[in-house]
Structures are given as structure tokens and as C-alpha cells.
Design a protein around this motif. Sequence first.
Motif, mmCIF file in Angstrom:
data_model
loop_
_atom_site.group_PDB
_atom_site.id
_atom_site.type_symbol
_atom_site.label_atom_id
_atom_site.label_comp_id
_atom_site.label_asym_id
_atom_site.label_seq_id
_atom_site.Cartn_x
_atom_site.Cartn_y
_atom_site.Cartn_z
ATOM 1 N N ALA A 33 0.824 -1.218 0.000
ATOM 2 C CA ALA A 33 0.000 0.000 0.000
ATOM 3 C C ALA A 33 0.853 1.261 0.000
ATOM 4 N N GLU A 34 1.973 1.230 0.678
ATOM 5 C CA GLU A 34 2.845 2.407 0.719
ATOM 6 C C GLU A 34 3.461 2.677 -0.656
ATOM 7 N N ARG A 36 2.197 1.668 -3.495
ATOM 8 C CA ARG A 36 1.087 2.025 -4.376
ATOM 9 C C ARG A 36 0.761 3.505 -4.259
ATOM 10 N N ALA A 37 0.710 4.032 -3.046
ATOM 11 C CA ALA A 37 0.416 5.449 -2.839
ATOM 12 C C ALA A 37 1.533 6.322 -3.398
ATOM 13 N N SER A 41 1.022 8.967 -6.600
ATOM 14 C CA SER A 41 1.305 10.397 -6.557
ATOM 15 C C SER A 41 2.423 10.781 -7.513
ATOM 16 N N ALA A 47 -4.045 11.283 -5.726
ATOM 17 C CA ALA A 47 -3.886 10.731 -4.377
ATOM 18 C C ALA A 47 -3.980 9.211 -4.389
ATOM 19 N N SER A 48 -4.758 8.673 -5.332
ATOM 20 C CA SER A 48 -4.901 7.218 -5.416
ATOM 21 C C SER A 48 -5.060 6.807 -6.873
ATOM 22 N N SER A 49 -4.905 5.524 -7.105
ATOM 23 C CA SER A 49 -5.063 5.017 -8.467
ATOM 24 C C SER A 49 -6.517 5.063 -8.905
#
Length: 78
Positions: A33-34, A36-37, A41, A47-49
Amino acid sequence: MFLRLGSLIAWLALILGTLRVGIGFFVASIDDAESRAAMASRYLGSASSGEAIDQGLVAVVFGVVLGILVKIGRSVSR
């Protein structure tokens, strides 16, 4: 002249929107998740996909609608 420009903009919106959706799905498929974020960006400017996918779909719909309007304009001008 305007029909040619409209057609060019429609194609660009379609291609770039599809590319943004594809990259958004690629970023969404990352497990961490880190990471991915961070990638969302950095590469997508979102902010997100999910936001990038939504924006890409809006661009695709805009390109299709503009392409239809250009096609109507070409048939009316003849």
C-alpha cells in the motif's frame, strides 16, 4: 479546419484517457500500500489510483462524445 481540430482532440483524449486508465490499473495491482500510494502520486499525479482511473474514464467518454459530434458535423457540412 474546426472539424479536423475536433477530430485530433477527440483522438488525443481517447488515447491519453486509455493510457491513464491502464496505468491506474497497473498501479492498483501493486501489493504494498505504501508503494502504491507513492507511485500513484509520482506517476499519476493523484492521491490514489482510483482517482486516476476515474479521470481517465472521463477523458475517454469526452473523446468518444467529441468524436461523435465531429462525425455529425462532417455529415451536416456536406
